[in-house]
Design a protein around this motif. Structure first.
Motif, PDB file in Angstrom:
ATOM      1  N   PRO A   1       0.824  -1.213   0.000  1.00  0.00           N
ATOM      2  CA  PRO A   1       0.000   0.000   0.000  1.00  0.00           C
ATOM      3  C   PRO A   1       0.858   1.264   0.000  1.00  0.00           C
ATOM      4  O   PRO A   1       2.093   1.203  -0.045  1.00  0.00           O
ATOM      5  N   LEU A   2       0.198   2.409   0.077  1.00  0.00           N
ATOM      6  CA  LEU A   2       0.884   3.691   0.124  1.00  0.00           C
ATOM      7  C   LEU A   2       1.044   4.152   1.570  1.00  0.00           C
ATOM      8  O   LEU A   2       0.126   4.029   2.386  1.00  0.00           O
ATOM      9  N   PHE A   3       2.217   4.705   1.865  1.00  0.00           N
ATOM     10  CA  PHE A   3       2.496   5.326   3.161  1.00  0.00           C
ATOM     11  C   PHE A   3       2.863   6.792   2.926  1.00  0.00           C
ATOM     12  O   PHE A   3       3.136   7.213   1.806  1.00  0.00           O
TER      13      PHE A   3
ATOM     14  N   THR B   1      -0.623  -4.131  -5.457  1.00  0.00           N
ATOM     15  CA  THR B   1       0.469  -3.169  -5.360  1.00  0.00           C
ATOM     16  C   THR B   1       0.038  -1.835  -5.958  1.00  0.00           C
ATOM     17  O   THR B   1      -0.520  -1.799  -7.053  1.00  0.00           O
ATOM     18  N   VAL B   2       0.301  -0.756  -5.225  1.00  0.00           N
ATOM     19  CA  VAL B   2       0.081   0.603  -5.718  1.00  0.00           C
ATOM     20  C   VAL B   2       1.451   1.274  -5.753  1.00  0.00           C
ATOM     21  O   VAL B   2       2.065   1.480  -4.710  1.00  0.00           O
TER      22      VAL B   2
ATOM     23  N   THR C   1      -4.295  19.589  -8.079  1.00  0.00           N
ATOM     24  CA  THR C   1      -5.368  18.842  -7.423  1.00  0.00           C
ATOM     25  C   THR C   1      -4.807  18.134  -6.189  1.00  0.00           C
ATOM     26  O   THR C   1      -3.603  18.153  -5.935  1.00  0.00           O
ATOM     27  N   ARG C   2      -5.696  17.497  -5.440  1.00  0.00           N
ATOM     28  CA  ARG C   2      -5.280  16.658  -4.319  1.00  0.00           C
ATOM     29  C   ARG C   2      -5.336  15.181  -4.698  1.00  0.00           C
ATOM     30  O   ARG C   2      -5.315  14.303  -3.838  1.00  0.00           O
ATOM     31  N   LYS C   3      -5.410  14.921  -5.983  1.00  0.00           N
ATOM     32  CA  LYS C   3      -5.504  13.553  -6.469  1.00  0.00           C
ATOM     33  C   LYS C   3      -4.126  13.006  -6.820  1.00  0.00           C
ATOM     34  O   LYS C   3      -3.236  13.744  -7.240  1.00  0.00           O
ATOM     35  N   LEU C   4      -3.980  11.695  -6.646  1.00  0.00           N
ATOM     36  CA  LEU C   4      -2.762  10.999  -7.039  1.00  0.00           C
ATOM     37  C   LEU C   4      -3.097  10.014  -8.154  1.00  0.00           C
ATOM     38  O   LEU C   4      -4.193   9.456  -8.193  1.00  0.00           O
ATOM     39  N   MET C   5      -2.148   9.815  -9.029  1.00  0.00           N
ATOM     40  CA  MET C   5      -2.273   8.741 -10.009  1.00  0.00           C
ATOM     41  C   MET C   5      -1.168   7.727  -9.736  1.00  0.00           C
ATOM     42  O   MET C   5      -0.091   8.077  -9.229  1.00  0.00           O
ATOM     43  N   ALA C   6      -1.458   6.470 -10.015  1.00  0.00           N
ATOM     44  CA  ALA C   6      -0.507   5.410  -9.686  1.00  0.00           C
ATOM     45  C   ALA C   6      -0.695   4.264 -10.664  1.00  0.00           C
ATOM     46  O   ALA C   6      -1.649   4.224 -11.446  1.00  0.00           O
ATOM     47  N   VAL C   7       0.229   3.322 -10.595  1.00  0.00           N
ATOM     48  CA  VAL C   7       0.126   2.086 -11.362  1.00  0.00           C
ATOM     49  C   VAL C   7      -0.343   0.986 -10.413  1.00  0.00           C
ATOM     50  O   VAL C   7       0.266   0.759  -9.369  1.00  0.00           O
TER      51      VAL C   7
END
Length: 374
Positions: free
Chosen positions: A326-328, A350-351, A360-366
């Motif tokens: 996950p993300l920390f 998996t991120v 923005t306050r958005k994140l993009m990830a794989v």
């Protein structure tokens, strides 16, 4: 004690290479030729041979005509890349209709040529519409080229020279920059290395300095941090030490550098592979100190607009080794480490490769699996 080394490297191109495709005629001939080859194999009734030929055709057209073939695939029947079941002029008609082109196609070379040229011109107009906002300010993008790695776990990419179990490393790569010229990019190669690999480029806030990792040999060197002055092209090596991989460096607002390193000396619980944890140093490679003390890997840190650092953590506590990554989050000095997203999620596994969407306050990830190639 850290010691910076300045390198004089003359390995960049003085002339840009345009990435604009130009061989429309070659593509039109080639795609019809490959279609005919597949139809001939289909008549034999050998399914395995047909499937292998289709894969080979996809690879050939993707490598030789990446832009044109990408248009062709995206305009076919949704979700279907096996476009070999209809006649060729029927497949072309599907794409013309999708782009609202009122051109009829018959099964003659002249008709197909005329219709195909109309289709490619319409695709180019669509590209201009899609990229209008992006190309307005002629953006420049720095990136690296290297061969795909296939480690047993997605984060085993350190390629340490004296690796205990896996040295995932293929020699040969480049560090490049593209600048948009209209709807097409022009590429400039900043560095090339037939024996080495570049990775993790990160641009400084001043827009004039570039941080990256470079490993010059499979067995005689390891990934270390370097900084390039984009005006003078002078290169400065920041970290040293054979047997240690320093990767995924990012600039911080206080002018320190956060990066991942195998210097912690740990190995993963379920294998013999080196662990990467987070470290800090200044822009001269001095005052190096470990700020992440995790059981296994922490990877791909990124800086948010509010100053926090978000990263992927392989969470190995009280659960199986596959679930989850996950993300920390943490402060730039390593304090305040806490969960950010995905701690209670079984999907996605998996991120990683997180980036904030500007403004923005958005994140993009794989989203990917535990064993995904990199």
């Amino acid at each position: 004690m850290a010691c910076c080394v300045f390198l004089s490297v003359v390995a960049w191109q003085t002339k840009d290479t345009s990435l604009q495709p130009t061989d429309t005629g070659g593509f039109i001939v080639e795609i019809q030729k490959k279609y005919a080859e597949i139809q001939a194999i289909k008549q034999k009734g050998n399914q395995e041979e047909t499937e292998n030929k289709i894969k080979a055709v996809h690879r050939r057209l993707t490598r030789t005509y990446p832009v044109y073939y990408d248009w062709w695939l995206q305009d076919g029947t949704t979700g279907d890349v096996d476009w070999f079941n209809k006649s060729f002029n029927q497949e072309l008609s599907v794409r013309l209709q999708k782009l609202n082109i009122n051109t009829s196609v018959t099964n003659t070379p002249e008709s197909i040529e005329t219709a195909f040229q109309s289709y490619l011109k319409a695709c180019e107009r669509r590209r201009a519409e899609r990229l209008e906002t992006f190309t307005a300010n002629q953006p420049e993008i720095v990136f690296t080229k290297f061969r795909t790695l296939r480690p047993s776990f997605f984060a085993y990419t350190e390629g340490v020279s004296d690796a205990r179990a896996e040295c995932n490393y293929f020699a040969g790569g480049s560090l490049s920059k593209i600048k948009m010229n209209g709807i097409w990019a022009e590429e400039e190669t900043l560095l090339t290395d037939e024996d080495g690999v570049y990775r993790d480029p990160n641009l400084h806030f001043d827009g004039q300095h570039l941080l990256f990792s470079w490993k010059k040999s499979r067995k005689e060197d390891d990934f270390h941090l370097y900084e390039m002055d984009l005006k003078t092209r002078e290169i400065k090596q920041l970290t040293f030490g054979k047997g240690h991989a320093d990767i995924e460096g990012i600039y911080l607002p206080d002018d320190n550098i956060l990066f991942n390193s195998t210097r912690c000396g740990s190995t993963v619980d379920c294998w013999f592979t080196e662990v990467s944890n987070m470290y800090l140093c200044d822009r001269e490679g001095r005052y190096m100190r470990q700020v992440g003390f995790d059981q296994v890997h922490t990877v791909t840190p990124t800086l948010l607009d509010d100053g926090r650092v978000v990263y992927t953590r392989w969470d190995y506590n009280d659960r199986g080794q596959v679930w989850a990554q996950p993300l920390f989050q943490m402060n730039p000095d390593g304090t305040g480490q806490a969960e950010y997203y995905g701690m209670n999620s079984w999907f996605p596994t998996t991120v990683a490769q997180i980036r904030q969407i500007p403004g923005t306050r958005k994140l993009m990830a794989v989203f990917m699996g535990h064993h995904t190639p990199q």
